[in-house]
Write a protein that holds these residues in place. Structure first.
Motif, PDB file in Angstrom:
ATOM      1  N   ALA A 160       1.180  -1.311  -0.266  1.00 61.23           N
ATOM      2  CA  ALA A 160      -0.063  -0.840   0.114  1.00 61.23           C
ATOM      3  C   ALA A 160       1.180   1.374   0.058  1.00 61.23           C
ATOM      4  O   ALA A 160       0.729   2.336  -1.133  1.00 61.23           O
ATOM      5  CB  ALA A 160      -1.114  -0.345   1.163  1.00 61.23           C
ATOM      6  N   ARG A 161       1.755   0.741   0.359  1.00 66.94           N
ATOM      7  CA  ARG A 161       3.001   2.483   1.043  1.00 66.94           C
ATOM      8  C   ARG A 161       3.401   2.735  -0.743  1.00 66.94           C
ATOM      9  O   ARG A 161       3.370   4.225  -1.153  1.00 66.94           O
ATOM     10  CB  ARG A 161       3.865   2.383   1.898  1.00 66.94           C
ATOM     11  CG  ARG A 161       4.728   3.424   2.144  1.00 66.94           C
ATOM     12  CD  ARG A 161       5.882   3.010   3.322  1.00 66.94           C
ATOM     13  NE  ARG A 161       7.230   3.697   2.928  1.00 66.94           N
ATOM     14  CZ  ARG A 161       8.631   3.286   2.079  1.00 66.94           C
ATOM     15  NH1 ARG A 161       7.857   2.113   1.588  1.00 66.94           N
ATOM     16  NH2 ARG A 161       9.269   4.258   1.974  1.00 66.94           N
ATOM     17  N   ALA A 162       3.832   1.389  -1.440  1.00 68.62           N
ATOM     18  CA  ALA A 162       4.530   1.609  -2.665  1.00 68.62           C
ATOM     19  C   ALA A 162       3.226   1.662  -4.000  1.00 68.62           C
ATOM     20  O   ALA A 162       4.013   2.145  -4.675  1.00 68.62           O
ATOM     21  CB  ALA A 162       4.979   0.958  -2.877  1.00 68.62           C
ATOM     22  N   SER A 163       2.204   2.039  -3.284  1.00 66.32           N
ATOM     23  CA  SER A 163       1.496   2.430  -4.174  1.00 66.32           C
ATOM     24  C   SER A 163       0.975   3.769  -5.034  1.00 66.32           C
ATOM     25  O   SER A 163       1.254   4.436  -3.848  1.00 66.32           O
ATOM     26  CB  SER A 163      -0.088   1.686  -4.134  1.00 66.32           C
ATOM     27  OG  SER A 163      -1.212   2.593  -4.403  1.00 66.32           O
ATOM     28  N   ASP A 164       0.595   4.071  -5.785  1.00 67.04           N
ATOM     29  CA  ASP A 164       0.432   4.727  -6.888  1.00 67.04           C
ATOM     30  C   ASP A 164      -1.273   5.813  -6.278  1.00 67.04           C
ATOM     31  O   ASP A 164      -1.504   6.754  -5.935  1.00 67.04           O
ATOM     32  CB  ASP A 164       0.785   4.986  -8.076  1.00 67.04           C
ATOM     33  CG  ASP A 164       2.205   5.023  -7.769  1.00 67.04           C
ATOM     34  OD1 ASP A 164       3.258   5.312  -7.808  1.00 67.04           O
ATOM     35  OD2 ASP A 164       2.145   5.075  -9.877  1.00 67.04           O
ATOM     36  N   SER A 165      -1.408   4.596  -5.831  1.00 64.84           N
ATOM     37  CA  SER A 165      -2.932   5.001  -5.804  1.00 64.84           C
ATOM     38  C   SER A 165      -3.120   5.470  -4.488  1.00 64.84           C
ATOM     39  O   SER A 165      -2.729   5.288  -3.332  1.00 64.84           O
ATOM     40  CB  SER A 165      -3.836   3.816  -5.346  1.00 64.84           C
ATOM     41  OG  SER A 165      -5.200   3.882  -5.047  1.00 64.84           O
ATOM     42  N   SER A 208      -6.105   3.712   2.714  1.00 63.26           N
ATOM     43  CA  SER A 208      -7.176   3.514   3.585  1.00 63.26           C
ATOM     44  C   SER A 208      -7.404   1.758   3.418  1.00 63.26           C
ATOM     45  O   SER A 208      -8.260   1.874   4.298  1.00 63.26           O
ATOM     46  CB  SER A 208      -8.187   4.190   3.152  1.00 63.26           C
ATOM     47  OG  SER A 208      -9.494   4.587   3.044  1.00 63.26           O
ATOM     48  N   ALA A 209      -7.194   1.452   2.682  1.00 66.63           N
ATOM     49  CA  ALA A 209      -8.302  -0.213   1.422  1.00 66.63           C
ATOM     50  C   ALA A 209      -7.483  -0.270   2.998  1.00 66.63           C
ATOM     51  O   ALA A 209      -7.495  -1.712   3.499  1.00 66.63           O
ATOM     52  CB  ALA A 209      -7.812  -0.277   0.324  1.00 66.63           C
TER      53      ALA A 209
END
Length: 181
Positions: free
Chosen positions: A117-122, A127-128
């Motif tokens: 999640a930390r590496a995601s661009d979202s 939150s997810a």
């Protein structure tokens, strides 16, 4: 307490000096008439001429924590705050979390999902992570009635529940199970 200005919008003070884009004029920066300058094939040639397209790929973020232990000590324990009770019921946590195989497995899954999640661009990935990963695992990990650390005592007189019993799988059943997977 914060005071909110409820005056009509024409009475609001809009004289801030923040760079909010008021000076941006899109028509000066991008002229719609210039879009026919490149033919499709010519544009593709320009992209491939002498350029290594791998340079345009975003750099993969390195993990913040090296392993689950660093994650638990550096993020989980300092951030997750719950009222833990030292009696039956309520929430249970044992500082020796590493002694409980299920807790280690769940925290490892949380760590891996957190890094993803930390590496995601979202912008909603974290939150997810909280809703889809942390909350369900936390309910089980801290469950004071049936969780893996239920009945954990401050005096360390409880080391967790024994492993669930399992009989050896008969050979003919083993073959059927393995064929299905």
């Amino acid at each position: 307490m914060v005071e909110v200005n409820t005056a009509a919008s024409d009475e609001w003070d809009t004289s801030n000096e923040a760079p909010d884009g008021d000076n941006f004029d899109a028509t000066n920066d991008y002229d719609v008439e210039d879009t026919d300058d490149f033919e499709d094939d010519e544009f593709a040639d320009k992209l491939t001429e002498g350029e290594d397209q791998s340079e345009d790929e975003p750099e993969k973020k390195q993990p913040k924590f090296k392993n689950v232990i660093e994650f638990v000590e550096g993020y989980f324990v300092p951030v997750i705050r719950r009222r833990i009770s030292d009696n039956d019921g309520g929430l249970s946590w044992d500082p020796r979390w590493w002694a409980y195989p299920e807790v280690v497995a769940r925290l490892t899954a949380l760590y891996q999902a957190w890094e993803e999640a930390r590496a995601s661009d979202s912008m909603s990935a974290m939150s997810a992570w909280w809703i889809q990963h942390l909350e369900p695992h936390l309910r089980i990990i801290l469950d004071g009635d049936t969780g893996p650390m239920a009945n954990a005592k401050a005096d360390r007189s409880f080391m967790g529940w024994p492993a669930m019993p399992a009989d050896p799988v008969p050979a003919n059943v083993l073959e059927e199970i393995l064929e299905q997977t």
